[in-house]
Design a protein around this motif. Structure first.
Motif, mmCIF file in Angstrom:
data_model
loop_
_atom_site.group_PDB
_atom_site.id
_atom_site.type_symbol
_atom_site.label_atom_id
_atom_site.label_comp_id
_atom_site.label_asym_id
_atom_site.label_seq_id
_atom_site.Cartn_x
_atom_site.Cartn_y
_atom_site.Cartn_z
ATOM 1 N N MET A 14 0.845 -1.189 0.000
ATOM 2 C CA MET A 14 0.000 0.000 0.000
ATOM 3 C C MET A 14 0.881 1.240 0.000
ATOM 4 N N LYS A 15 0.372 2.292 -0.666
ATOM 5 C CA LYS A 15 1.126 3.541 -0.791
ATOM 6 C C LYS A 15 0.540 4.576 0.167
ATOM 7 N N ASN A 16 1.232 4.852 1.256
ATOM 8 C CA ASN A 16 0.801 5.858 2.239
ATOM 9 C C ASN A 16 -0.711 5.868 2.464
ATOM 10 N N PRO A 17 -1.289 4.743 2.833
ATOM 11 C CA PRO A 17 -2.755 4.659 2.853
ATOM 12 C C PRO A 17 -3.404 5.572 3.889
ATOM 13 N N ILE A 18 -4.588 6.067 3.513
ATOM 14 C CA ILE A 18 -5.467 6.781 4.434
ATOM 15 C C ILE A 18 -6.601 5.827 4.771
ATOM 16 N N LEU A 19 -6.842 5.602 6.074
ATOM 17 C CA LEU A 19 -7.897 4.687 6.514
ATOM 18 C C LEU A 19 -9.213 5.442 6.599
ATOM 19 N N ILE A 20 -10.252 4.890 5.986
ATOM 20 C CA ILE A 20 -11.598 5.447 6.085
ATOM 21 C C ILE A 20 -12.474 4.414 6.784
ATOM 22 N N GLU A 21 -12.977 4.724 7.983
ATOM 23 C CA GLU A 21 -13.808 3.758 8.729
ATOM 24 C C GLU A 21 -15.269 4.128 8.664
ATOM 25 N N LYS A 80 -1.315 9.989 -4.609
ATOM 26 C CA LYS A 80 -0.415 10.208 -3.472
ATOM 27 C C LYS A 80 -0.673 9.191 -2.355
ATOM 28 N N ASN A 81 -1.984 8.957 -2.128
ATOM 29 C CA ASN A 81 -2.378 8.075 -1.028
ATOM 30 C C ASN A 81 -3.382 7.023 -1.499
ATOM 31 N N ASP A 82 -3.116 5.759 -1.197
ATOM 32 C CA ASP A 82 -4.156 4.747 -1.364
ATOM 33 C C ASP A 82 -5.220 4.983 -0.297
ATOM 34 N N LYS A 111 1.384 -1.737 10.340
ATOM 35 C CA LYS A 111 2.183 -2.585 9.457
ATOM 36 C C LYS A 111 2.063 -2.119 8.003
ATOM 37 N N LYS A 112 0.892 -1.631 7.653
ATOM 38 C CA LYS A 112 0.642 -1.198 6.288
ATOM 39 C C LYS A 112 1.016 0.270 6.077
ATOM 40 N N GLY A 113 1.481 0.934 7.110
ATOM 41 C CA GLY A 113 1.954 2.305 6.956
ATOM 42 C C GLY A 113 0.863 3.360 6.851
ATOM 43 N N VAL A 114 -0.288 3.108 7.471
ATOM 44 C CA VAL A 114 -1.380 4.095 7.407
ATOM 45 C C VAL A 114 -0.905 5.448 7.939
ATOM 46 N N LYS A 115 -1.199 6.514 7.160
ATOM 47 C CA LYS A 115 -0.723 7.860 7.500
ATOM 48 C C LYS A 115 -1.759 8.693 8.231
ATOM 49 N N LEU A 116 -3.031 8.357 8.016
ATOM 50 C CA LEU A 116 -4.110 9.148 8.605
ATOM 51 C C LEU A 116 -5.324 8.248 8.808
ATOM 52 N N ILE A 117 -5.986 8.431 9.945
ATOM 53 C CA ILE A 117 -7.207 7.662 10.232
ATOM 54 C C ILE A 117 -8.395 8.613 10.142
ATOM 55 N N LYS A 176 0.927 7.469 17.817
ATOM 56 C CA LYS A 176 1.394 8.588 16.987
ATOM 57 C C LYS A 176 0.781 8.595 15.591
ATOM 58 N N MET A 177 -0.409 7.991 15.430
ATOM 59 C CA MET A 177 -1.100 8.059 14.142
ATOM 60 C C MET A 177 -2.169 9.140 14.237
ATOM 61 N N PRO A 178 -2.083 10.193 13.393
ATOM 62 C CA PRO A 178 -3.076 11.264 13.483
ATOM 63 C C PRO A 178 -4.436 10.797 12.964
ATOM 64 N N GLY A 179 -5.501 11.435 13.469
ATOM 65 C CA GLY A 179 -6.831 11.022 13.049
ATOM 66 C C GLY A 179 -7.844 12.134 13.147
ATOM 67 N N VAL A 180 -8.897 11.988 12.327
ATOM 68 C CA VAL A 180 -9.998 12.942 12.370
ATOM 69 C C VAL A 180 -11.302 12.162 12.253
ATOM 70 N N CYS A 181 -12.298 12.555 13.050
ATOM 71 C CA CYS A 181 -13.616 11.935 12.979
ATOM 72 C C CYS A 181 -14.589 12.929 12.357
ATOM 73 N N LEU A 182 -15.264 12.501 11.262
ATOM 74 C CA LEU A 182 -16.274 13.342 10.620
ATOM 75 C C LEU A 182 -17.653 12.859 11.023
ATOM 76 N N MET A 183 -18.459 13.764 11.576
ATOM 77 C CA MET A 183 -19.792 13.372 12.051
ATOM 78 C C MET A 183 -20.862 14.169 11.337
ATOM 79 N N GLY A 184 -21.736 13.453 10.640
ATOM 80 C CA GLY A 184 -22.849 14.119 9.981
ATOM 81 C C GLY A 184 -23.953 14.392 10.985
ATOM 82 N N GLU A 185 -24.455 15.613 10.974
ATOM 83 C CA GLU A 185 -25.580 15.967 11.838
ATOM 84 C C GLU A 185 -26.748 15.035 11.510
ATOM 85 N N THR A 186 -27.365 14.447 12.527
ATOM 86 C CA THR A 186 -28.461 13.507 12.260
ATOM 87 C C THR A 186 -29.439 13.484 13.429
ATOM 88 N N HIS A 187 -30.624 12.985 13.178
ATOM 89 C CA HIS A 187 -31.655 12.923 14.222
ATOM 90 C C HIS A 187 -31.224 12.009 15.353
#
Lengths: 252, 252, 252, 252
Positions: A14-21, A80-82, A111-117, A176-187
């Motif tokens: 993987m190439k500098n992967p960004i994890l999307i959960e 740039k990022n997988d 192990k896979k080198g994830v750059k951002l969560i 030391k893995m940086p991360g951001v959580c995106l939350m959609g406004e919902t009922h």
């Protein structure tokens, strides 16, 4: 099987992967967004996660073949990022299970080198909004300006993030893995594809990708149906629904 | 004892064994079928499985001797394939326990060279049928035509299989062991020897063996009595039945 | 993360440290006292404790940054004895978790050469007192006269001490670490800064230190607010509060 | 502390010891009998058992000193056989805990060369008897005639033995240690010193020892009081009793 296990489908670089959960959660916002992303971007299955903390059930598919309950990791090659997309049938329900599973996931991501969560979810307000906002929370303060420019709102959410969307970032930070959580406004009480769409629009800007959103509604319906079935059976498994009364489409 | 333990009665060589599982479950269909099979085929006890996830009780037998709660493995020599029959008092009730126990069983089956896993159970429909159908689910799609010819119906069941009947096949597949689950159509709220008979008839064709079914009803009664007692005591152990009121034949 | 982990912020030498514990408990007496002490004495953060037995949530802070749920250890240099102050968001709720976490803490305290364990809490009487007494319990009988002279009352409490305040001393004794638990008389159903003040006054005499108590009330309010939020969300996480009804400020 | 631990008070040699177990259970029959035996025979404390599966509480004693919840082993030297008496505050309440603790106990008993395991308990009948019978269950059939001659009745009990009284014998048998469980006939809903006396009379014959029974009633009262307090606090610890209402004599 006494601990959570990730089985890699094929050894893949993987190439500098960004994890999307996007696992099941409030309003199914994260799940709908990630499931749609995976399908639209024609992502390739690279790994499956099984856990003794998931329900002790197997799913009967229409084609006569059973499959285990699991989480899955899909890969989309990027310039740039997988992108590494995490989707799944369920989240574990106890603290101990969530910490164990999140730890195993982070081992794999490291192990896979994830750059951002990046984790996706909903933020319940009890109101139905025409134009749902997208709120953000980061692991490290200096990250905020970078994300504000995509329209993500910081500092307006209170309380806790429950489950993988929060723990992945919290425990990732300890490694030391940086991360951001995106939350959609919902009922909070209904399945919300509109909120998922708002999250996806911001995410596309962030990742500088394009995505067709036409099929989002259809996929949301499928997700809702599956989630309801899982819940009904989880109840039945616990003896909540007496056989012969409500949903009987299970065996044990 | 902190993990599930299989104690082999005697080192025994097995010839390409086929595993037949019939533990307590919906309508006791699988249990009745496997218990009957074990008795009719005069199978030999080869191993016992004890688990800290089983109830912390011992059973008082009529002869004044106690015995632990357990699962048992019996062997029937065959021409091409030996049969290894798995029966037992109980199934564990938590996910973690089911995954652990199933893993230990599969370790043993692999060591013994099991070629096929057949699990037996009921499929609840809420209706009492005169001629119960037998439904099937396989681990791998190409297996379906082979089993269709015995009258097993594929693709008509929905939902999940809860417990050992599903997990043995799901987790077996991860170890490349093929499996099929046979489910007798059953009401879901009552003990159903007729459904067990339908399953056994199909199973006899599949395995090319003969079996007398006369004593099935009597054995089903015994199984029902035992299962009810176990349930009552499990309740009592949890404080569900106050001593001095309902069933008092227990000690702690 | 499958076990409790203490992460040291910096390798720090300690001089015959005395441990002061104040985690959430009855009337929040211990928590208010220890939180106030930490702030007034300008203690330095030296270690953080994370546990899979804590809620699987992360906290959204006002500044847009999340943080994990944890316990914290702070150091105050002293002439004869440094003070090591243990505070935190929560205590674990199961026995197994409490024993595991307490064991990990004691490992750390032993390594750092802790000479005495002082735990702070409330003793519920169902009454509101104008001048709350401070009760004590020690690990070893010969310690009693030493503490009586500070006005601590021995032999008037009955029953059990639940959680860290008791286990730290009980399990510490097994490792030959002496301990004393100070309990402020309190109602039991309300947050009680007055009881915390009584405990702090005794503690200051015991440790021969001075402490301003003016801000105690304000800090108690913050503690109460935080504790209520944690409880509400713990409930919500368990499905206790249906989304769309009560507190909705969470995501999962 | 993540597993059950037995701490030996002093290295002591034992002569073909017979284990006598009497932990809390139905009617407190076993506990009353074993506590009385320990006191009357002036037994010496030889080991203490602590477990993370016991309540996370410490007991406040009248003298101002706390003590942990535990089980204890006492020794009485004998001519042919020493007696090793197992008593305690509580039994664990989950299956996993009971199996783990019983396994640890058996490890210790094996190391000490225990020749026979005798467990004491009550057998609930819902009736109050003037002359309670003593029922027995053995691990191995050939043992029955030996015990019948002491008036122990075999083959009249049904159902299960829950907890240590059963598991010690069931799991002991897997290690080739013979065992017998003596059950005093009892109502099931009340503390029953008369049933304990019946068990002790049979036990004295079995062991060929004499024992004064005068103080049995007094000790039974103390056991009842302690057991009720433990139960009330266990409830309170789980949030069953709101502080400020019922029993408030606890801290957490």
């Amino acid at each position: 099987m006494i601990e959570t296990t990730i089985i890699e489908k094929e050894k893949v670089k993987m190439k500098n992967p960004i994890l999307i959960e996007g696992l099941p959660g409030i309003g199914l916002v994260g799940k709908i967004a990630a499931d749609h992303m995976r399908a639209e971007l024609k992502a390739t299955l690279v790994a499956e996660l099984y856990s003794p903390h998931f329900p002790h059930q197997v799913i009967m598919q229409k084609n006569g073949v059973m499959r285990m309950i699991k989480n899955r990791l899909y890969l989309v090659p990027g310039k740039k990022n997988d992108l590494l997309i995490l989707v799944g049938d369920v989240q574990a329900i106890t603290s101990e299970a969530q910490y164990e599973i999140t730890g195993k996931m982070l081992d794999y991501f490291q192990k896979k080198g994830v750059k951002l969560i990046v984790t996706l979810g909903g933020y319940g307000t009890g109101k139905v909004m025409d134009k749902p906002k997208v709120f953000g929370i980061v692991s490290n303060k200096p990250m905020i300006p970078d994300y504000k420019k995509y329209g993500i709102i910081f500092g307006e959410t209170r309380g806790s993030i429950i489950g993988a969307a929060g723990l992945l970032i919290g425990m990732g930070k300890l490694r030391k893995m940086p991360g951001v959580c995106l939350m959609g406004e919902t009922h909070g009480g209904i399945v919300d594809p509109k909120s998922a769409q708002a999250v996806l629009e911001v995410l596309c800007k962030m990742l500088d990708i394009k995505m067709d959103l036409k099929k989002l509604q259809i996929r949301a319906k499928e997700s809702e149906k599956f989630a309801k079935k899982m819940e009904a059976e989880a109840l039945a498994a616990k003896g909540g629904t007496p056989p012969g009364k409500h949903d009987l489409s299970y065996i044990r």
